[in-house]
Structure formats: C-alpha cells, structure tokens
Motif scaffolding. Structure first.
Motif, PDB file in Angstrom:
ATOM      1  N   HIS A 174       0.827  -1.017  -0.138  1.00 61.70           N
ATOM      2  CA  HIS A 174       0.007  -0.045   0.043  1.00 61.70           C
ATOM      3  C   HIS A 174       0.918   1.320  -0.143  1.00 61.70           C
ATOM      4  CE1 HIS A 174      -3.174  -2.827   1.935  1.00 61.70           C
ATOM      5  NE2 HIS A 174      -3.736  -2.513   0.802  1.00 61.70           N
ATOM      6  N   GLY A 175       2.073   1.136   0.787  1.00 63.81           N
ATOM      7  CA  GLY A 175       2.966   2.402   0.821  1.00 63.81           C
ATOM      8  C   GLY A 175       3.332   2.494  -0.657  1.00 63.81           C
ATOM      9  N   MET A 176       3.846   1.604  -1.413  1.00 62.70           N
ATOM     10  CA  MET A 176       4.513   1.716  -2.739  1.00 62.70           C
ATOM     11  C   MET A 176       3.457   2.100  -3.570  1.00 62.70           C
ATOM     12  SD  MET A 176       6.582  -1.993  -2.748  1.00 62.70           S
ATOM     13  CE  MET A 176       7.404  -1.604  -4.436  1.00 62.70           C
ATOM     14  N   ASP A 177       2.147   1.809  -3.456  1.00 60.81           N
ATOM     15  CA  ASP A 177       1.153   2.172  -4.390  1.00 60.81           C
ATOM     16  C   ASP A 177       0.634   3.898  -4.023  1.00 60.81           C
ATOM     17  OD1 ASP A 177      -1.121   1.570  -6.210  1.00 60.81           O
ATOM     18  OD2 ASP A 177      -2.384   2.046  -4.657  1.00 60.81           O
ATOM     19  N   CYS A 178       0.849   4.081  -2.741  1.00 61.46           N
ATOM     20  CA  CYS A 178       0.372   5.643  -2.544  1.00 61.46           C
ATOM     21  C   CYS A 178       1.552   6.406  -2.828  1.00 61.46           C
ATOM     22  CB  CYS A 178       0.248   5.542  -0.979  1.00 61.46           C
ATOM     23  SG  CYS A 178      -0.117   7.379  -0.051  1.00 61.46           S
ATOM     24  N   PRO A 184       4.719  -2.176  -7.651  1.00 63.72           N
ATOM     25  CA  PRO A 184       4.503  -2.254  -6.389  1.00 63.72           C
ATOM     26  C   PRO A 184       4.068  -3.644  -6.199  1.00 63.72           C
ATOM     27  CG  PRO A 184       2.567  -1.357  -7.678  1.00 63.72           C
ATOM     28  CD  PRO A 184       3.910  -1.440  -8.499  1.00 63.72           C
ATOM     29  N   LEU A 185       4.440  -4.121  -4.982  1.00 59.50           N
ATOM     30  CA  LEU A 185       4.046  -5.252  -4.517  1.00 59.50           C
ATOM     31  C   LEU A 185       2.511  -5.624  -4.611  1.00 59.50           C
ATOM     32  CD1 LEU A 185       6.136  -5.980  -1.161  1.00 59.50           C
ATOM     33  CD2 LEU A 185       6.183  -7.320  -3.097  1.00 59.50           C
ATOM     34  N   GLN A 186       2.110  -6.704  -4.585  1.00 59.98           N
ATOM     35  CA  GLN A 186       0.723  -6.908  -4.324  1.00 59.98           C
ATOM     36  C   GLN A 186       0.382  -7.429  -3.025  1.00 59.98           C
ATOM     37  OE1 GLN A 186      -1.571  -6.870  -7.214  1.00 59.98           O
ATOM     38  NE2 GLN A 186       0.372  -6.086  -7.966  1.00 59.98           N
ATOM     39  N   PRO A 187      -1.006  -6.983  -2.450  1.00 59.93           N
ATOM     40  CA  PRO A 187      -0.976  -7.094  -1.282  1.00 59.93           C
ATOM     41  C   PRO A 187      -0.980  -8.728  -0.832  1.00 59.93           C
ATOM     42  CG  PRO A 187      -2.743  -5.645  -1.989  1.00 59.93           C
ATOM     43  CD  PRO A 187      -1.870  -6.280  -3.211  1.00 59.93           C
ATOM     44  N   ALA A 188      -1.360  -9.681  -1.830  1.00 62.27           N
ATOM     45  CA  ALA A 188      -1.267 -10.993  -1.511  1.00 62.27           C
ATOM     46  C   ALA A 188      -0.617 -11.702  -2.658  1.00 62.27           C
ATOM     47  CB  ALA A 188      -2.562 -11.646  -1.121  1.00 62.27           C
ATOM     48  N   GLY A 189       0.182 -12.733  -2.576  1.00 66.30           N
ATOM     49  CA  GLY A 189       0.805 -13.212  -3.474  1.00 66.30           C
ATOM     50  C   GLY A 189       2.544 -13.202  -3.538  1.00 66.30           C
ATOM     51  N   GLY A 190       2.806 -13.254  -4.752  1.00 72.35           N
ATOM     52  CA  GLY A 190       4.280 -13.294  -4.920  1.00 72.35           C
ATOM     53  C   GLY A 190       4.945 -11.931  -4.957  1.00 72.35           C
ATOM     54  N   ALA A 191       6.163 -12.051  -5.175  1.00 78.18           N
ATOM     55  CA  ALA A 191       6.899 -10.531  -5.387  1.00 78.18           C
ATOM     56  C   ALA A 191       7.651 -10.471  -6.598  1.00 78.18           C
ATOM     57  CB  ALA A 191       8.012 -10.358  -4.132  1.00 78.18           C
ATOM     58  N   ASP A 192       7.876  -9.325  -7.153  1.00 80.89           N
ATOM     59  CA  ASP A 192       8.534  -9.102  -8.541  1.00 80.89           C
ATOM     60  C   ASP A 192      10.005  -9.758  -8.340  1.00 80.89           C
ATOM     61  OD1 ASP A 192      10.647  -7.417 -10.095  1.00 80.89           O
ATOM     62  OD2 ASP A 192       8.553  -7.385 -11.155  1.00 80.89           O
ATOM     63  N   PRO A 193      10.482 -10.649  -9.387  1.00 77.65           N
ATOM     64  CA  PRO A 193      11.960 -11.150  -9.236  1.00 77.65           C
ATOM     65  C   PRO A 193      13.085 -10.085  -8.830  1.00 77.65           C
ATOM     66  CG  PRO A 193      10.782 -11.936 -11.192  1.00 77.65           C
ATOM     67  CD  PRO A 193       9.912 -10.891 -10.839  1.00 77.65           C
ATOM     68  N   GLY A 194      12.638  -8.727  -9.365  1.00 76.03           N
ATOM     69  CA  GLY A 194      13.812  -7.813  -9.064  1.00 76.03           C
ATOM     70  C   GLY A 194      13.736  -7.278  -7.537  1.00 76.03           C
ATOM     71  N   PHE A 195      12.525  -7.499  -6.775  1.00 79.38           N
ATOM     72  CA  PHE A 195      12.355  -7.199  -5.307  1.00 79.38           C
ATOM     73  C   PHE A 195      13.269  -7.588  -4.545  1.00 79.38           C
ATOM     74  CE2 PHE A 195      10.290  -7.445  -1.443  1.00 79.38           C
ATOM     75  CZ  PHE A 195       9.828  -6.026  -1.038  1.00 79.38           C
ATOM     76  N   SER A 196      13.904  -6.919  -3.746  1.00 78.91           N
ATOM     77  CA  SER A 196      14.805  -7.295  -2.594  1.00 78.91           C
ATOM     78  C   SER A 196      14.585  -6.442  -1.319  1.00 78.91           C
ATOM     79  CB  SER A 196      16.379  -7.246  -2.910  1.00 78.91           C
ATOM     80  OG  SER A 196      16.696  -5.914  -3.104  1.00 78.91           O
ATOM     81  N   LEU A 197      14.785  -6.867  -0.102  1.00 78.52           N
ATOM     82  CA  LEU A 197      14.321  -6.361   0.889  1.00 78.52           C
ATOM     83  C   LEU A 197      15.367  -6.499   2.230  1.00 78.52           C
ATOM     84  CD1 LEU A 197      12.070  -4.831   2.436  1.00 78.52           C
ATOM     85  CD2 LEU A 197      10.963  -6.867   2.932  1.00 78.52           C
ATOM     86  N   ILE A 198      15.884  -5.407   2.871  1.00 75.30           N
ATOM     87  CA  ILE A 198      16.431  -5.555   4.081  1.00 75.30           C
ATOM     88  C   ILE A 198      15.714  -5.105   5.151  1.00 75.30           C
ATOM     89  CG2 ILE A 198      18.625  -4.411   5.122  1.00 75.30           C
ATOM     90  CD1 ILE A 198      20.033  -4.478   2.324  1.00 75.30           C
ATOM     91  N   LEU A 199      15.850  -5.820   6.397  1.00 77.55           N
ATOM     92  CA  LEU A 199      15.195  -5.309   7.441  1.00 77.55           C
ATOM     93  C   LEU A 199      15.978  -4.944   8.623  1.00 77.55           C
ATOM     94  CD1 LEU A 199      12.579  -8.402   7.848  1.00 77.55           C
ATOM     95  CD2 LEU A 199      12.129  -5.892   6.587  1.00 77.55           C
ATOM     96  N   VAL A 200      15.678  -3.610   9.092  1.00 76.32           N
ATOM     97  CA  VAL A 200      16.740  -3.097  10.171  1.00 76.32           C
ATOM     98  C   VAL A 200      15.773  -2.796  11.309  1.00 76.32           C
ATOM     99  CG1 VAL A 200      18.234  -1.455  10.888  1.00 76.32           C
ATOM    100  CG2 VAL A 200      18.149  -2.241   8.539  1.00 76.32           C
ATOM    101  N   GLY A 201      16.146  -3.420  12.672  1.00 72.33           N
ATOM    102  CA  GLY A 201      15.150  -3.005  13.760  1.00 72.33           C
ATOM    103  C   GLY A 201      16.256  -2.490  14.792  1.00 72.33           C
ATOM    104  N   PHE A 202      16.006  -1.495  15.532  1.00 71.52           N
ATOM    105  CA  PHE A 202      16.723  -0.553  16.476  1.00 71.52           C
ATOM    106  C   PHE A 202      15.915  -0.748  17.879  1.00 71.52           C
ATOM    107  CE2 PHE A 202      17.491   3.432  18.821  1.00 71.52           C
ATOM    108  CZ  PHE A 202      18.626   3.267  19.261  1.00 71.52           C
ATOM    109  N   SER A 203      16.731  -1.207  18.777  1.00 69.40           N
ATOM    110  CA  SER A 203      16.144  -1.132  20.153  1.00 69.40           C
ATOM    111  C   SER A 203      14.813  -1.861  20.277  1.00 69.40           C
ATOM    112  CB  SER A 203      16.047   0.161  20.734  1.00 69.40           C
ATOM    113  OG  SER A 203      16.050   0.581  22.013  1.00 69.40           O
TER     114      SER A 203
END
Length: 324
Positions: A174-178, A184-203
């Motif tokens: 929804h953020g990519m769409d907005c 943009p990602l689909q709300p349900a289902g797969g992801a584009d082959p070029g899509f990659s994601l890094i997750l960072v959590g602090f504290s």
C-alpha cells in the motif's frame, strides 16, 4: 529500550535538516525537501495494513540516483530497506514538543531515514512508525506483535491473515502504491523477481524482527508468502531491548534453526548499554545464546560489540545507528 534514568540524561544537540514538517502533514502525505540534500522525504500517513484498523505511518526516502545512468538507476527500482525505530523516537516536530524527547530530536525518524539513506544510497528507505507511542516515550508495535502498553511483546506463531509478515507485506504494498512507485508489491501473492528487502530493527524495534523469526517456519511453508520471504536478504538487529523480563533476543532453537536455514544474512550490532547492564543481565545472555545457536546450526551471523571501551550510555546506544 530507554530506561527511566536514560530519559533524564542530557542528549545530543539538535543537528541540521528536517527540523519540522508543516501542519499540513497531519492531513495527508507530504514531502520534505532536506536542506543541502536533493533527496526528498515523503510522509505517508495511516497506510493500511493487512486488516482493518491496522494502519502505520511511513516515511519514504527514495534512492540517490544523481549522476547515475538510466540502467544504473533502474537497478534501484525495487530494492528496499525497512527500519523499525526504538522508544522516544518519533516525527521531528512531535519530539520537539516533548521535554523528555526534544533532547534526542537528532535521532528523529526523519534524521534516521537520512542516516540510512547514506548507509544504503541505492535503496528505497522506509521508516515504520510504531502504531502507538505510549506517554510519548514507549513505542508499541501492536500491529506486528501482541504487546503491552509499554511495548513488551508476546510472541506467537505465523498467521496468514494478520501476522507480522502479512502486515509488513501489506504496508509495503500500500505504501508503494500511495507513493506511486514502479512495480508495487501485491497485497497477497508473490513478489517481483527484482524485489529485494533488508530489515533493520533498533532497540524496541527489534521486537518486530523477533516476531518475524518466530513466524518464519509458517511463512516459508505458505505458498502465498514464501516468495516474499525469499526476497529478504539481510536482517540487522541494532542493540535490541524492551521492558519485558525475557525474549529480548530469540532463543528458541527451532525458530533459530529456521532462520539459519532461510538464507537470510543475520547481523547483530550491540553496545554495553544493552548487553552489559548488570540490572538486565538476561539481555547479554540471550544475545550470546542467539549468536551461538545460529553458529551451531551452520549459520555465520556477523556480530559486533560497539564502544566496548566506553562507559555504557544512551548516546552510544543511539550511535549504533551511525556505526553499523
């Protein structure tokens, strides 16, 4: 996690850029032109999650493509970093209004987005604002994991309808769409082959990463979620902490075995503020168990103790965001 004593410590002076969003930000998405920086921060408010009333505010910083060719810029089209903040951190103007928070405004969500933009210049930076910040101090990620009012988590198994993975994918979609991003990602289902994601959590934000670890087995076995999970390349734990008396770090062997088998690169960056506090000795013990167990399962997590020769301090706790 910020303790009561830490909130009274005199903090950093306010650094430049992103001093305040206009009052118009309260009614919809806005952009902030950062002084001396051509990149723009875009605020997206009340972005829908996976179910009704699970909304989060987002900050988006687009990749720095100045001086790049079209082909080079295209490589950044679908590479993303998602950051989950800690206690006391909020939008800059909100922090400046609170006496306990104003002294830490140099670590506002806007400032952290810019720091991450320098750390990951060719990726979209998303900062997820906690759905509730109790007493303007205690961040609560209730939309991702069942939590107390102070943000202490109660971790649970994977849910295909309303779990942390479901919420994360829906927010990004929804953020990519907005923001009118390409592919943009689909709300349900797969992801584009070029899509990659890094997750960072602090504290406190690390509770979201922990919940994702507890959900990994179910998410990887769910055909509707497994493709999305495979696009996560790295997870960074930055000095995790929360007010609960345990589970600051994941210690469940089955969950860690799943993490080790997932192919995700694990990075742990800590400071004495969290892992060397004698009043919360379990934090350091759980961190060691987390690293040791992953190593036993054949994983090779990176692990670094920052500022080990300096006294434990809230300043260095925040500085790990600059140093990781």
């Amino acid at each position: 996690m910020l303790s009561a004593r830490a909130l009274k410590v005199v903090g950093f002076t306010l650094i430049t850029a992103a001093k305040a969003m206009s009052s118009e930000a309260a009614t919809g998405p806005c952009e902030l032109q950062v002084s001396g920086n051509q990149r723009k921060l875009q605020r997206l408010l009340a972005v829908p999650g996976c179910v009704l009333n699970r909304e989060n505010d987002l900050l988006l910083l687009r990749p720095d493509t100045d001086g790049e060719s079209c082909s080079e810029a295209k490589k950044s089209d679908n590479k993303h970093v998602v950051f989950f903040h800690g206690d006391i951190q909020n939008f800059q103007e909100e922090m400046l209004l609170q006496p306990d928070a104003a002294q830490w405004a140099s670590w506002s969500l806007e400032q952290v987005a810019l720091v991450l933009g320098r750390r990951f210049p060719h990726r979209f930076i998303w900062v997820v604002r906690a759905s509730r910040i109790y007493l303007h101090k205690f961040s609560c990620y209730q939309n991702f994991v069942e939590s107390s009012m102070f943000g202490a988590p109660e971790h649970g198994p994977y849910s295909a309808d309303c779990g942390a993975f479901c919420q994360l994918r829906a927010l990004l979609s929804h953020g990519m769409d907005c923001a009118k991003l390409p592919n943009p990602l689909q709300p349900a289902g797969g992801a584009d082959p070029g899509f990659s994601l890094i997750l960072v959590g602090f504290s406190k934000g690390c509770v979201v990463l922990n919940q994702l670890v507890y959900e990994l087995r179910g998410a990887r076995s769910d055909p509707q979620m497994s493709t999305f999970v495979k696009r996560i390349s790295d997870m960074f734990w930055l000095d995790g902490g929360h007010p609960g008396g345990s589970e600051t770090w994941v210690t469940d062997k089955e969950a860690l075995k799943e993490l080790g088998a997932s192919g995700v690169s694990v990075h742990a960056h800590v400071t004495p503020y969290e892992v060397c506090d004698p009043m919360r000795a379990w934090v350091g013990q759980e961190h060691q168990h987390f690293i040791k167990t992953l190593e036993e399962f054949g994983s090779c997590p990176s692990n670094k103790l920052h500022f080990e020769d300096e006294p434990a301090s809230i300043e260095n706790h925040f500085r790990v965001i600059l140093e990781f």
